[in-house]
Design a protein around this motif. Structure first.
Motif, PDB file in Angstrom:
ATOM      1  N   ARG A 183      14.959  93.105  41.028  1.00 58.71           N
ATOM      2  CA  ARG A 183      16.124  92.228  41.059  1.00 58.71           C
ATOM      3  C   ARG A 183      16.986  92.306  39.806  1.00 58.71           C
ATOM      4  O   ARG A 183      18.215  92.118  39.863  1.00 58.71           O
ATOM      5  N   ASP A 184      16.408  92.579  38.671  1.00 56.77           N
ATOM      6  CA  ASP A 184      17.166  92.570  37.416  1.00 56.77           C
ATOM      7  C   ASP A 184      18.362  93.509  37.444  1.00 56.77           C
ATOM      8  O   ASP A 184      19.353  93.267  36.743  1.00 56.77           O
ATOM      9  N   ILE A 185      18.303  94.583  38.234  1.00 55.41           N
ATOM     10  CA  ILE A 185      19.398  95.554  38.220  1.00 55.41           C
ATOM     11  C   ILE A 185      20.617  95.060  38.997  1.00 55.41           C
ATOM     12  O   ILE A 185      21.705  95.606  38.848  1.00 55.41           O
ATOM     13  N   LEU A 186      20.449  94.039  39.847  1.00 59.64           N
ATOM     14  CA  LEU A 186      21.556  93.408  40.569  1.00 59.64           C
ATOM     15  C   LEU A 186      21.418  91.888  40.412  1.00 59.64           C
ATOM     16  O   LEU A 186      21.112  91.173  41.368  1.00 59.64           O
ATOM     17  N   PRO A 187      21.655  91.357  39.229  1.00 58.39           N
ATOM     18  CA  PRO A 187      21.309  89.956  38.942  1.00 58.39           C
ATOM     19  C   PRO A 187      22.145  88.931  39.679  1.00 58.39           C
ATOM     20  O   PRO A 187      21.748  87.768  39.764  1.00 58.39           O
ATOM     21  N   ARG A 188      23.293  89.307  40.218  1.00 60.98           N
ATOM     22  CA  ARG A 188      24.169  88.320  40.847  1.00 60.98           C
ATOM     23  C   ARG A 188      23.836  88.060  42.315  1.00 60.98           C
ATOM     24  O   ARG A 188      24.434  87.192  42.941  1.00 60.98           O
ATOM     25  N   TYR A 189      22.864  88.809  42.880  1.00 61.86           N
ATOM     26  CA  TYR A 189      22.563  88.664  44.297  1.00 61.86           C
ATOM     27  C   TYR A 189      21.302  87.840  44.508  1.00 61.86           C
ATOM     28  O   TYR A 189      20.301  88.048  43.819  1.00 61.86           O
ATOM     29  N   PRO A 190      21.352  86.919  45.471  1.00 58.80           N
ATOM     30  CA  PRO A 190      20.236  85.969  45.655  1.00 58.80           C
ATOM     31  C   PRO A 190      19.093  86.554  46.477  1.00 58.80           C
ATOM     32  O   PRO A 190      18.752  86.046  47.541  1.00 58.80           O
ATOM     33  N   PHE A 191      18.483  87.654  45.995  1.00 56.40           N
ATOM     34  CA  PHE A 191      17.347  88.218  46.707  1.00 56.40           C
ATOM     35  C   PHE A 191      16.130  87.320  46.563  1.00 56.40           C
ATOM     36  O   PHE A 191      15.890  86.733  45.516  1.00 56.40           O
ATOM     37  N   ARG A 192      15.353  87.250  47.631  1.00 51.81           N
ATOM     38  CA  ARG A 192      14.077  86.552  47.553  1.00 51.81           C
ATOM     39  C   ARG A 192      13.114  87.384  46.705  1.00 51.81           C
ATOM     40  O   ARG A 192      13.270  88.585  46.556  1.00 51.81           O
TER      41      ARG A 192
END
Length: 291
Positions: free
Chosen positions: A263-272
């Motif tokens: 997740r750190d590489i796309l921090p703006r997306y609300p991945f579970r």
């Protein structure tokens, strides 16, 4: 991490059409044969992996990334490039045509979201199919163990990995860029990153209900095992999170070059699954402990 990702049950003789008799395909797109890439020896001494042609074809993206000052800015540059190149909207739903109507276009974001919700869904099959084609490693689990090529399990996987709903809009190329961006992000070296820029491996955890739910290659003792993992598997960077998925914790060193996404590489997306790492599989030496 997820029980549904678990590879084959262990033991038993192999048939000529058994997937257990093979480590993978004879060719792949990363320049390291699957027979080597899938081994614990590779994990102990990994080599840099590059998906053929990706960085050269999209050199302007990586030149732009090299100029950004922060990880957040890098994510914006990557997302903007992907949106422009593949006509994607940032809401996972596809793209809007000139007539204002919504068009469904396969998106790497949609596949990631689907995987984190249920890796046995069609999105999971597409991702496993991409890992198979790029790294040459065969899947060992999709909805159920895949033990033979001539089986219902293999046919189901084959049908879903080529689903026309998700297998359009150059989805494999999108995933190639995601992998190369992930590798660039790690090597760039950001403050507060989960691993140093020059690290070769990172310690990750996976919760399971029992070691025997995996295909056991070797079991030197009760605390150690060599397991064949699915060609794409989920791990967690947090031991406590991994413990939510089983009574036993598998701990291993995952080569940086086998990390596809976190997740750190796309921090703006609300991945579970904030601590979830998507990892290329093969044989892994693991430590086994009770949660």
């Amino acid at each position: 991490m997820k029980v549904e990702d678990s590879p084959l049950g262990g033991g038993g003789a192999t048939r000529p059409d058994s997937l257990l008799a093979l480590r993978g395909h004879r060719t792949n797109m990363v320049g390291v044969p699957a027979e080597v890439l899938s081994t614990t020896a590779f994990n102990a001494s990994p080599r840099i992996l590059r998906i053929h042609g990706t960085r050269g074809t999209h050199g302007e993206l990586f030149e732009a990334l090299d100029e950004v000052p922060t990880a957040e800015a890098a994510a914006d540059v990557f997302q903007g490039y992907m949106a422009q190149t593949f006509g994607l909207n940032p809401d996972f739903s596809g793209a809007e045509g000139s007539d204002g109507k919504r068009r469904f276009r396969a998106s790497y974001l949609r596949l990631l979201k689907g995987w984190m919700f249920d890796s046995n869904a069609t999105e999971g099959a597409v991702l496993k199919g991409w890992a198979e084609s790029r790294f040459g490693l065969l899947p060992t689990w999709h909805k159920e163990p895949i033990r033979r090529f001539a089986s219902d399990a293999w046919r189901t996987y084959g049908e879903e990995k080529t689903s026309t709903r998700f297998h359009n809009n150059h989805i494999d190329l999108q995933l190639d860029l995601l992998y190369e961006y992930c590798q660039w992000w790690i090597r760039r070296g950001w403050p507060d990153a989960p691993m140093p820029a020059r690290a070769q491996a990172i310690r990750l955890y996976r919760g399971v209900n029992g070691v025997d739910e995996h295909h056991v290659i070797e079991r030197p003792d009760k605390r150690t095992a060599v397991l064949r993992l699915n060609n794409l598997s989920s791990f967690s960077i947090e031991r406590d999170i991994a413990g939510q998925f089983g009574d036993y914790i598998l701990e291993t060193q995952v080569p940086i070059v086998k990390i596809v996404f976190f997740r750190d590489i796309l921090p703006r997306y609300p991945f579970r699954g904030e601590g979830e790492y998507l990892v290329v599989g093969g044989d892994y030496r693991v430590s086994v402990s009770l949660f």
